[in-house]
Design a protein around this motif. Structure first.
Motif, PDB file in Angstrom:
ATOM      1  N   PRO A 128      48.017  53.938  19.963  1.00  0.00           N
ATOM      2  CA  PRO A 128      46.762  54.684  19.530  1.00  0.00           C
ATOM      3  C   PRO A 128      46.035  54.916  20.849  1.00  0.00           C
ATOM      4  N   PRO A 129      45.348  55.750  20.909  1.00  0.00           N
ATOM      5  CA  PRO A 129      44.392  56.183  22.061  1.00  0.00           C
ATOM      6  C   PRO A 129      43.548  55.243  22.660  1.00  0.00           C
ATOM      7  N   GLU A 130      42.896  54.193  21.706  1.00  0.00           N
ATOM      8  CA  GLU A 130      42.066  53.187  22.201  1.00  0.00           C
ATOM      9  C   GLU A 130      42.934  52.245  22.913  1.00  0.00           C
ATOM     10  N   GLU A 131      44.221  51.890  22.662  1.00  0.00           N
ATOM     11  CA  GLU A 131      45.036  51.156  23.353  1.00  0.00           C
ATOM     12  C   GLU A 131      45.602  51.815  24.509  1.00  0.00           C
ATOM     13  N   GLY A 132      45.979  52.779  24.536  1.00  0.00           N
ATOM     14  CA  GLY A 132      46.481  53.718  25.672  1.00  0.00           C
ATOM     15  C   GLY A 132      45.798  53.986  26.765  1.00  0.00           C
ATOM     16  N   LEU A 133      44.346  53.977  26.499  1.00  0.00           N
ATOM     17  CA  LEU A 133      43.562  54.278  27.381  1.00  0.00           C
ATOM     18  C   LEU A 133      43.078  52.758  28.202  1.00  0.00           C
ATOM     19  N   PHE A 134      43.043  51.912  27.445  1.00  0.00           N
ATOM     20  CA  PHE A 134      42.731  50.454  28.001  1.00  0.00           C
ATOM     21  C   PHE A 134      44.201  50.165  28.666  1.00  0.00           C
ATOM     22  N   GLU A 135      45.244  50.355  28.253  1.00  0.00           N
ATOM     23  CA  GLU A 135      46.585  50.002  28.988  1.00  0.00           C
ATOM     24  C   GLU A 135      46.691  50.753  30.255  1.00  0.00           C
ATOM     25  N   LEU A 136      46.086  51.956  30.328  1.00  0.00           N
ATOM     26  CA  LEU A 136      46.145  52.879  31.348  1.00  0.00           C
ATOM     27  C   LEU A 136      45.255  52.227  32.575  1.00  0.00           C
ATOM     28  N   SER A 137      44.109  51.937  32.236  1.00  0.00           N
ATOM     29  CA  SER A 137      43.436  51.154  33.180  1.00  0.00           C
ATOM     30  C   SER A 137      44.005  49.898  33.633  1.00  0.00           C
ATOM     31  N   ALA A 138      44.649  49.218  32.573  1.00  0.00           N
ATOM     32  CA  ALA A 138      45.273  47.871  33.185  1.00  0.00           C
ATOM     33  C   ALA A 138      46.550  48.122  33.840  1.00  0.00           C
ATOM     34  N   ARG A 139      46.916  49.260  34.023  1.00  0.00           N
ATOM     35  CA  ARG A 139      48.280  49.832  34.817  1.00  0.00           C
ATOM     36  C   ARG A 139      49.728  49.553  33.979  1.00  0.00           C
ATOM     37  N   GLY A 140      49.308  49.489  32.513  1.00  0.00           N
ATOM     38  CA  GLY A 140      50.661  49.383  31.872  1.00  0.00           C
ATOM     39  C   GLY A 140      51.301  50.874  31.620  1.00  0.00           C
ATOM     40  N   PHE A 141      50.415  51.920  31.992  1.00  0.00           N
ATOM     41  CA  PHE A 141      50.971  53.115  31.786  1.00  0.00           C
ATOM     42  C   PHE A 141      50.136  54.043  33.214  1.00  0.00           C
ATOM     43  N   ASP A 142      51.017  55.057  33.211  1.00  0.00           N
ATOM     44  CA  ASP A 142      50.388  56.033  34.344  1.00  0.00           C
ATOM     45  C   ASP A 142      49.691  57.150  33.946  1.00  0.00           C
ATOM     46  N   LEU A 143      49.727  57.608  32.743  1.00  0.00           N
ATOM     47  CA  LEU A 143      49.413  58.827  32.149  1.00  0.00           C
ATOM     48  C   LEU A 143      49.168  58.473  30.604  1.00  0.00           C
ATOM     49  N   ALA A 144      48.093  59.078  29.969  1.00  0.00           N
ATOM     50  CA  ALA A 144      47.877  58.754  28.484  1.00  0.00           C
ATOM     51  C   ALA A 144      47.447  60.284  27.947  1.00  0.00           C
ATOM     52  N   ILE A 145      47.788  60.620  26.689  1.00  0.00           N
ATOM     53  CA  ILE A 145      47.259  61.394  26.154  1.00  0.00           C
ATOM     54  C   ILE A 145      46.418  61.028  25.094  1.00  0.00           C
ATOM     55  N   ALA A 146      45.364  61.510  25.175  1.00  0.00           N
ATOM     56  CA  ALA A 146      44.336  60.865  24.005  1.00  0.00           C
ATOM     57  C   ALA A 146      43.548  61.861  23.432  1.00  0.00           C
ATOM     58  N   GLU A 147      42.591  61.543  22.403  1.00  0.00           N
ATOM     59  CA  GLU A 147      41.747  62.183  21.765  1.00  0.00           C
ATOM     60  C   GLU A 147      40.170  62.017  22.039  1.00  0.00           C
ATOM     61  N   GLN A 148      39.308  63.019  21.458  1.00  0.00           N
ATOM     62  CA  GLN A 148      38.094  62.701  21.392  1.00  0.00           C
ATOM     63  C   GLN A 148      37.531  63.444  20.232  1.00  0.00           C
ATOM     64  N   TYR A 149      36.780  62.622  19.425  1.00  0.00           N
ATOM     65  CA  TYR A 149      36.352  63.303  17.935  1.00  0.00           C
ATOM     66  C   TYR A 149      34.904  63.941  18.396  1.00  0.00           C
ATOM     67  N   PRO A 150      34.659  65.065  17.589  1.00  0.00           N
ATOM     68  CA  PRO A 150      33.323  65.692  17.883  1.00  0.00           C
ATOM     69  C   PRO A 150      32.150  64.657  17.363  1.00  0.00           C
ATOM     70  N   GLY A 151      31.106  64.492  18.393  1.00  0.00           N
ATOM     71  CA  GLY A 151      29.969  63.724  18.093  1.00  0.00           C
ATOM     72  C   GLY A 151      30.275  62.200  18.255  1.00  0.00           C
ATOM     73  N   LEU A 152      31.669  61.936  18.660  1.00  0.00           N
ATOM     74  CA  LEU A 152      32.008  60.507  19.144  1.00  0.00           C
ATOM     75  C   LEU A 152      32.382  60.466  20.490  1.00  0.00           C
ATOM     76  N   THR A 153      31.641  59.773  21.374  1.00  0.00           N
ATOM     77  CA  THR A 153      32.159  59.786  22.674  1.00  0.00           C
ATOM     78  C   THR A 153      32.854  58.534  23.018  1.00  0.00           C
ATOM     79  N   ARG A 154      33.607  58.423  23.893  1.00  0.00           N
ATOM     80  CA  ARG A 154      34.504  57.315  24.243  1.00  0.00           C
ATOM     81  C   ARG A 154      33.868  56.702  25.875  1.00  0.00           C
ATOM     82  N   ALA A 155      33.870  55.737  25.981  1.00  0.00           N
ATOM     83  CA  ALA A 155      33.431  55.242  27.189  1.00  0.00           C
ATOM     84  C   ALA A 155      34.118  55.724  28.432  1.00  0.00           C
ATOM     85  N   HIS A 156      33.473  56.110  29.511  1.00  0.00           N
ATOM     86  CA  HIS A 156      34.121  56.737  30.523  1.00  0.00           C
ATOM     87  C   HIS A 156      34.181  55.680  31.546  1.00  0.00           C
ATOM     88  N   ARG A 157      35.539  55.297  31.678  1.00  0.00           N
ATOM     89  CA  ARG A 157      35.985  54.217  32.630  1.00  0.00           C
ATOM     90  C   ARG A 157      36.017  54.907  34.125  1.00  0.00           C
TER      91      ARG A 157
END
Length: 294
Positions: A128-157
């Motif tokens: 899931p995008p939520e997990e993928g972005l967290f693990e990207l920040s934690a160095r579990g991944f090097d790159l992530a493909i994620a989504e953002q829905y209209p009107g809902l903002t994700r925290a900018h790390r």
């Protein structure tokens, strides 16, 4: 002198909160994590952790060292990226993708990479995008493909940078003809699990139409959504990217405002200069553009 491997363990603990979570993420035993952090405390000459019930928490000094650890890990990654630019290698690129990207964007991107960089190894995980972005920040991944829905903002790390790929229209999905969204107030709904941006956004659309959706089916697999909708057991909201030019087995209708989600690729700023990461990111962007052209 602090050992970078132990500093990473402290950084992971600051992110994940428990020794068990760190052990699970890094495939170590909790006792090994405890031993290495105890050695780090001896190296620092000061307490970094204190008991907190059945868990541990960082002391003020531990939190300060964890912040320095994050910067040290960034510096290490930047040095490796510079060396890779000077002497190209075949270091693998670990990619986290959301489900629709795994079905549509990734196969085309891998085909492009097979032509452009045949020695580059890409390791893929669908999360899931939520997990993928967290693990990207934690160095579990090097790159992530994620989504953002209209009107809902994700925290900018601050440690991540985003590259927008494009927009993916979202539509009402039913079996047979359907009227406006408000006419489906008495129907059973299928949505993604609670806690996902997709679920929150879909519920908000229903509430804006004047009703609380009866979510009887909570599933992460969008293929299961399609099956339930096509068989008449539920209605839902689905992205166009799911079809990739194929004929949908459900009826698609417009949602108020013709919404679309943003699809983006994210990478750590400290590693974004790696040639392998750039190659994969460019292939993903070209693959997405190709879908639009089709």
């Amino acid at each position: 002198m602090f050992e970078l491997r132990r500093l990473r363990l402290l950084h992971e603990l600051s992110l994940r909160g428990t020794l068990a979570a760190v052990a699970d993420a890094l495939s170590y035993s909790p006792s090994t994590i405890s031993q290495q952090l105890a050695q780090l405390e001896r190296d620092a000459g000061i307490a970094l952790l204190v008991p907190d019930g059945r868990r541990v928490r960082l002391t003020e000094q531990g939190a300060a060292l964890a912040a320095h650890a994050a910067r040290a890990l960034d510096a290490d990654e930047e040095m490796r990226a510079e060396l890779e630019r000077l002497q190209p290698s075949i270091a693998p690129v670990r990619l986290a993708v959301l489900q629709t990207a795994a079905r549509t964007i990734v196969p085309t991107a891998l085909t492009l990479l097979a032509e452009r960089a045949p020695m580059l190894r890409v390791e893929l995980a669908e999360v899931p995008p939520e997990e993928g972005l967290f693990e990207l920040s934690a160095r579990g991944f090097d790159l992530a493909i994620a989504e953002q829905y209209p009107g809902l903002t994700r925290a900018h790390r601050p440690d991540l940078e985003r590259h927008t790929l494009g927009l993916d229209p979202l539509r009402l999905a039913t079996r047979g003809a359907a009227g406006p969204l408000g006419d489906l107030a008495d129907r059973a709904w299928v949505m993604e699990p609670v806690g996902t941006a997709a679920r929150e956004w879909a519920v908000q659309q229903c509430r804006a139409a004047g009703f609380e959706p009866d979510v009887r089916f909570s599933l992460a697999d969008l293929g299961a959504h399609v099956a339930l909708i096509a068989s008449g057991h539920a209605v839902g909201m689905l992205p166009d990217l799911l079809w990739n030019g194929s004929r949908p087995p459900v009826t698609l209708g417009a949602l108020p405002g013709d919404p679309a989600r943003e699809i983006f690729a994210a990478s750590r700023r400290s590693g974004a200069g790696r040639p392998g990461i750039r190659l994969v990111r460019d292939a993903i962007a070209d693959a997405f553009d190709g879908l639009g052209a089709a």
